[in-house]
Design a protein around this motif. Structure first.
Motif, PDB file in Angstrom:
ATOM      1  N   GLU A  76     -43.114  28.116 -46.054  1.00 58.04           N
ATOM      2  CA  GLU A  76     -44.144  28.985 -44.897  1.00 58.04           C
ATOM      3  C   GLU A  76     -44.888  27.920 -43.834  1.00 58.04           C
ATOM      4  O   GLU A  76     -45.363  28.243 -42.535  1.00 58.04           O
ATOM      5  N   THR A  77     -44.924  26.826 -44.778  1.00 52.49           N
ATOM      6  CA  THR A  77     -45.534  25.559 -44.884  1.00 52.49           C
ATOM      7  C   THR A  77     -45.033  24.927 -43.914  1.00 52.49           C
ATOM      8  O   THR A  77     -45.226  24.829 -42.181  1.00 52.49           O
ATOM      9  N   ALA A  80     -44.282  26.540 -40.366  1.00 49.22           N
ATOM     10  CA  ALA A  80     -45.717  26.616 -39.368  1.00 49.22           C
ATOM     11  C   ALA A  80     -45.561  25.276 -38.613  1.00 49.22           C
ATOM     12  O   ALA A  80     -45.798  25.299 -37.299  1.00 49.22           O
ATOM     13  N   LYS A  84     -45.462  24.203 -34.437  1.00 47.64           N
ATOM     14  CA  LYS A  84     -46.402  23.787 -34.094  1.00 47.64           C
ATOM     15  C   LYS A  84     -45.947  22.422 -33.203  1.00 47.64           C
ATOM     16  O   LYS A  84     -46.541  22.217 -32.554  1.00 47.64           O
TER      17      LYS A  84
END
Length: 449
Positions: A76-77, A80, A84
């Motif tokens: 998930e990191t 993300a 971004k």
């Protein structure tokens, strides 16, 4: 009876008798009327849709170039971070690249914004760097390539070649002096290996020389196609030692005596990248700026192995950008009364593009897994560079083809990808040289001259 007569009169007023007479000569009206009278409500509705041609327009599916959902394997990191970076590129970079590409200029106003994005030197440990995975470093390179290969190349030179040379071959003092500033883009780096007369033969034929003179080194020669060099603070120069004939690396500052750069003009690709012709005339470099762990071309090759994997990812990004723009165009562009995306031949081109792109994505994903497991070999990086740049060329060509004449206009973006792909195809080792690296690995025979 009066109501029926009134309805019949109304019907007769709406009938075009001249048109009805023409139709009666082509079809049996009584037969048609009889057939229609036997239809139920659903059949009548279908018949009316066919006659009126009224079809409810369906919204096209979202454009998804990650057809095998490779991104689902990210945490998930990491996902993300990918989004971004994509949002940043779509909002801050995409609106201005065509203008700067056309005028052969670099948009210096993006450097503070790139600093804020904070992805430079992403894969290195310490010195202000994130210490991230090679996989995410590759995905970042792909996201940059998807919007603009020139800006992707700028970052690749800064983050990969220049910082990578210092990180892998520099002393602790050199790392502490340069890497934190370069990570923040406060200092810009370049990488000088290719020469006017020496491209593929750099492993054994460098004409740029260095010679020890007390506490200094004296460098002479030229370097060509050096990205960022017209405005870089430092350039990593690779030169052949006249005493032992081994290749050595140096951090050459722009203010060093005997160092000069001339911008290369008239390029058809990567026009935002500022490439320079560097001339070293008795250029004096202190021994403290020699990379102590760069003592042969094998050390240079370690840097190139790492960055060559990044070029494969960049090729994926370039191909993806061209495919997505082309697909969007074919959905919106109408000919003969309908979107050209509904034509069989256009769909065939789109599927071939997506097939190649999907193969490229899965290949570089595995390549970076090998890199993160410390199992990456030269032939792995070379195979990825060969395959991805070949397929990239095919994809950008088909993207231009499905767009017809509009495909050569900058405003539709694909023309830029088409041109930039040619540079990506050639730099960091040509297709032929990388093929020989893989060929040596699989046959056991070296075909290098």
């Amino acid at each position: 009876m009066f109501d029926k007569a009134k309805n019949i009169l109304k019907l007769l007023k709406s009938v075009d008798f001249e048109q009805l007479e023409k139709i009666s000569k082509k079809v049996d009206l009584a037969q048609v009327l009889g057939a229609v009278s036997k239809m139920d409500e659903n059949q009548l509705n279908m018949a009316m849709k066919m006659l009126t041609g009224s079809k409810k327009k369906k919204d096209p599916p979202p454009i998804n170039a990650d057809f095998y959902d490779v991104s689902a394997k990210l945490s998930e990191t990491d996902r993300a971070l990918q989004m971004k970076v994509r949002t940043f590129l779509e909002t801050e970079i995409k609106p201005l690249v065509n203008k700067y590409w056309l005028h052969d200029e670099f948009p210096f106003e993006i450097i503070p914004k790139l600093r804020e994005l904070n992805v430079c030197g992403y894969v290195y440990e310490g010195y202000g760097c994130a210490g991230g995975t090679s996989l995410m470093d590759g995905i970042i390179a792909s996201e940059f390539g998807r919007v603009d290969p020139s800006i992707a190349t700028f970052l690749g030179v800064q983050s990969g070649l220049a910082m990578g040379s210092i990180y892998m071959c520099g002393s602790e003092e050199q790392k502490n002096e340069w890497l934190p500033k370069m990570q923040q883009l406060e200092k810009i780096g370049a990488f000088g290996l290719t020469e006017p007369l020496v491209g593929s033969a750099t492993a054994g034929g460098l004409t740029t020389t260095c010679k020890r003179d007390g506490d200094n080194w004296v460098l002479n020669g030229q370097k060509k196609w050096i990205g960022n060099s017209t405005f870089s603070d430092i350039t990593i120069i690779w030169a052949r030692d006249l005493d032992d004939q081994q290749v050595k690396g140096f951090i050459v500052r722009k203010e060093n005596p005997g160092f000069a750069v001339e911008k290369i003009k008239g390029k058809m690709a990567l026009r935002i990248v500022q490439n320079g012709l560097i001339t070293l005339t008795d250029c004096v470099v202190p021994d403290s700026d020699r990379l102590p762990h760069a003592n042969s071309f094998k050390d240079t090759a370690k840097v190139l192995q790492m960055t060559r994997a990044g070029v494969a990812w960049m090729a994926v990004g370039c191909a993806r950008g061209a495919y997505e723009n082309a697909l969007d165009y074919t959905i919106k562009r109408e000919q003969f009364g309908k979107p050209i995306a509904s034509f069989q031949l256009i769909q065939n081109h789109l599927v071939e593009m997506l097939s190649n792109l999907t193969a490229m994505q899965t290949l570089v994903f595995r390549l970076s897994e090998l890199q993160d497991d410390d199992k990456l070999r030269d032939e792995h990086a070379s195979l990825a560079k060969v395959f991805c740049t070949l397929r990239m060329r095919d994809i950008v060509s088909k993207a231009r083809e499905v767009m017809g004449g509009n495909g050569i206009l900058l405003e539709y973006n694909v023309a830029r990808f088409l041109a930039d792909a040619e540079a990506i195809y050639s730099y960091e080792g040509t297709k032929e040289i990388n093929s020989l690296i893989v060929g040596r690995s699989i046959t056991g025979f070296s075909a290098f001259v």
